[in-house]
Design an enzyme around this catalytic site. Sequence first.
Site, PDB file in Angstrom:
ATOM      1  N   ALA A 166       0.895  -1.253  -0.184  1.00 48.39           N
ATOM      2  CA  ALA A 166       0.118  -0.063   0.032  1.00 48.39           C
ATOM      3  C   ALA A 166       0.912   1.322  -0.099  1.00 48.39           C
ATOM      4  CB  ALA A 166      -0.856   0.015   1.247  1.00 48.39           C
ATOM      5  N   PHE A 167       0.495   2.306  -0.288  1.00 50.04           N
ATOM      6  CA  PHE A 167       0.999   3.574  -0.411  1.00 50.04           C
ATOM      7  C   PHE A 167       1.492   4.296   1.014  1.00 50.04           C
ATOM      8  CE2 PHE A 167      -3.099   5.540   0.847  1.00 50.04           C
ATOM      9  CZ  PHE A 167      -2.621   6.575   1.739  1.00 50.04           C
ATOM     10  N   LYS A 191       5.391  -5.509  -6.087  1.00 52.40           N
ATOM     11  CA  LYS A 191       4.614  -4.666  -6.780  1.00 52.40           C
ATOM     12  C   LYS A 191       4.175  -3.446  -5.837  1.00 52.40           C
ATOM     13  CE  LYS A 191       0.422  -3.613  -7.589  1.00 52.40           C
ATOM     14  NZ  LYS A 191       0.784  -2.347  -7.376  1.00 52.40           N
ATOM     15  N   GLY A 230      -1.033  -6.274 -10.333  1.00 57.52           N
ATOM     16  CA  GLY A 230      -1.614  -7.240  -9.215  1.00 57.52           C
ATOM     17  C   GLY A 230      -2.519  -8.215  -9.543  1.00 57.52           C
ATOM     18  N   GLY A 246      -3.347  -3.521   1.881  1.00 59.11           N
ATOM     19  CA  GLY A 246      -3.870  -2.648   1.331  1.00 59.11           C
ATOM     20  C   GLY A 246      -5.363  -2.479   1.749  1.00 59.11           C
ATOM     21  N   GLU A 268      -3.013  -7.910   4.926  1.00 56.51           N
ATOM     22  CA  GLU A 268      -2.961  -6.874   6.144  1.00 56.51           C
ATOM     23  C   GLU A 268      -3.941  -5.689   5.544  1.00 56.51           C
ATOM     24  OE1 GLU A 268      -0.990  -7.244   8.559  1.00 56.51           O
ATOM     25  OE2 GLU A 268      -0.099  -8.817   8.289  1.00 56.51           O
ATOM     26  N   CYS A 302      -2.868   2.195   8.818  1.00 55.07           N
ATOM     27  CA  CYS A 302      -3.876   1.180   9.099  1.00 55.07           C
ATOM     28  C   CYS A 302      -4.337   1.073  10.768  1.00 55.07           C
ATOM     29  CB  CYS A 302      -3.480  -0.085   8.425  1.00 55.07           C
ATOM     30  SG  CYS A 302      -1.868  -0.394   9.255  1.00 55.07           S
ATOM     31  N   GLU A 402     -13.578   2.384   7.297  1.00 54.68           N
ATOM     32  CA  GLU A 402     -12.627   3.194   7.555  1.00 54.68           C
ATOM     33  C   GLU A 402     -12.436   4.361   6.735  1.00 54.68           C
ATOM     34  OE1 GLU A 402      -9.087   1.302   5.601  1.00 54.68           O
ATOM     35  OE2 GLU A 402      -7.876   1.469   7.529  1.00 54.68           O
ATOM     36  N   ALA A 465       3.452  -0.106  16.111  1.00 49.54           N
ATOM     37  CA  ALA A 465       3.414  -1.327  16.616  1.00 49.54           C
ATOM     38  C   ALA A 465       5.378  -1.561  16.521  1.00 49.54           C
ATOM     39  CB  ALA A 465       2.818  -2.450  15.904  1.00 49.54           C
TER      40      ALA A 465
END
Length: 515
Positions: A166-167, A191, A230, A246, A268, A302, A402, A465
Amino acid sequence: MATLTDQFGIQEALSKLGIKEINNGTSTGSNSFANGEIIESYSPVDGTLIAKVKSSTKEDYEAAMVKAQEAFKTWRLIPAPKRGEIVRQMGEELRKYKEPLGQLVSYEMGKSLQEGLGEVQEMIDICDFAVGLSRQLYGLTMHSERPMHRMYEQYHPVGIVGIISAFNFPVAVWSWNSMLAWVCGDVCVWKPSEKTPLCGIACQNIIQKVLERNNVPEGVSCLINGRENGDRMNTDKRLPLVSFTGSTRVGRHVSKTVAERFGNTILELGGNNAIIVSEHADLSMVLVGAVFGAVGTAGQRCTTTRRLIIHESMYDKTIDVLKNAYGQLKIGNPLDSNNHVGPLIDKDSVKNYLEAIEKAKAEGGKVIVEGGVMQGEGYESGCYVKPCIIEAKNSFEIVQHETFAPILYVMKYTNLEEAIAMQNDVPQGLSSSIFTQNMREMELFLSQAGSDCGIANVNIGTSGAEIGGAFGGEKETGGGRESGSDAWKAYMRRQTNTINYGSELPLAQGIRFDL
Ligand code: NAD
């Protein structure tokens, strides 16, 4: 006048990272397979087009897979501690490039420079962890029920691990996966997000030097770009494992498609994290945990704190403290350490943020700290928004969702069982926390009747974390675990071995088969 990029040394950082021909040129990394359409990387910090990157075509994808397959044949035969030594060197290389890579993360993704550097530190830490792990890929031994038999299990590498990231953690997530996968004997095809392609190129450039120096086939680490790759990875049987980070929306599709071909996934996905503020909480600690949790990375973690569930006796006090803190937040260029809140990743994200506020209001939410888009000098990218606080009900449709932006929903509770039920009553299950000085409350929160999340903290916020623990969450967060503890097992296949060193052939379960 110096441009913002010059002022903060970004040009120099890019050149140190081997990213050439920036500003309208095209840029590729070592061992990237890139002959396709152009992906433009704009900085949310100042709206500058940093570079154009070529994506990978179907043919490029195929070439990467063939190279990875070849590399696996060699890499899997190198003893694990020797692979660990190569990962140790990668950690050393990352130490050398910490500063420019942290700057690039900050400039391309928009998080604060401190957080960008922190992300690179996580990469270094996971390298160290992986080095130790390379001598600890333990399997169990068991006692056989048959005489003169020995039973044990061992772990073998799975093959090519596909990493889709993810970005918002454009470099750390890759390293959590790849460093472990490499010591396990796997090779990786990565990727990155099309929103942060330069971070991918920079990482590839850094580790490629180490692979070359050690005469390791470069297919051990392949980089491909472009969203459509992807889907190629999802359906590709040559990838026994796809580690996807993502949104829940895309993760659901990845999960189904990979499962259809009996591949494995580490998922995730999105979180909807809450802090419970008990009547026994230390409010000065809540302040740091909740405000950093809600506005850090402009609400684009996240593990961002999205809900604050506050005991009714503490409610007014907590809101006063929060209002005061939000009033002091400095919003602006994340490379400037005086600022607390940087930009959202792009204008689509700003639109989602504004829509979420409207939806919360329409459902009956009461705005406590007003949101809005920042205007004027320094905010030209159009991606800077004000962190806002909305009093809401947990059952609101928008609260259950979210929104990747700094919107904090606050709500009251009367007893702890009710608070825990509210905290659990969302589709996601990533991170959770309680602030309390009361031992009974903390133990209940951590018990089987407590939080249903993958991460449950006491007197610590929901975000940030450490790499030593297994990271991941339940329900729509996907159930995957990455990073520390025994997360490495997902990157290996387990084999149970039984050896008969006697001269008889007794069958298991006492079965007789006389011939
Ligand atoms: P996204 O789902 O839009 O994109 C993630 C990745 O998926 C990108 O690399 C994208 O190119 C790729 N992708 C898109 N379509 C695909 C397809 N059909 N098949 C395979 N890959 C495809 O997410 P984002 O906006 O980049 O990131 C934000 C989301 O990520 C948030 O929901 C956040 O909570 C989540 N996230 C979760 C964790 C975690 O550890 N749980 C960590 C970071 C981010």
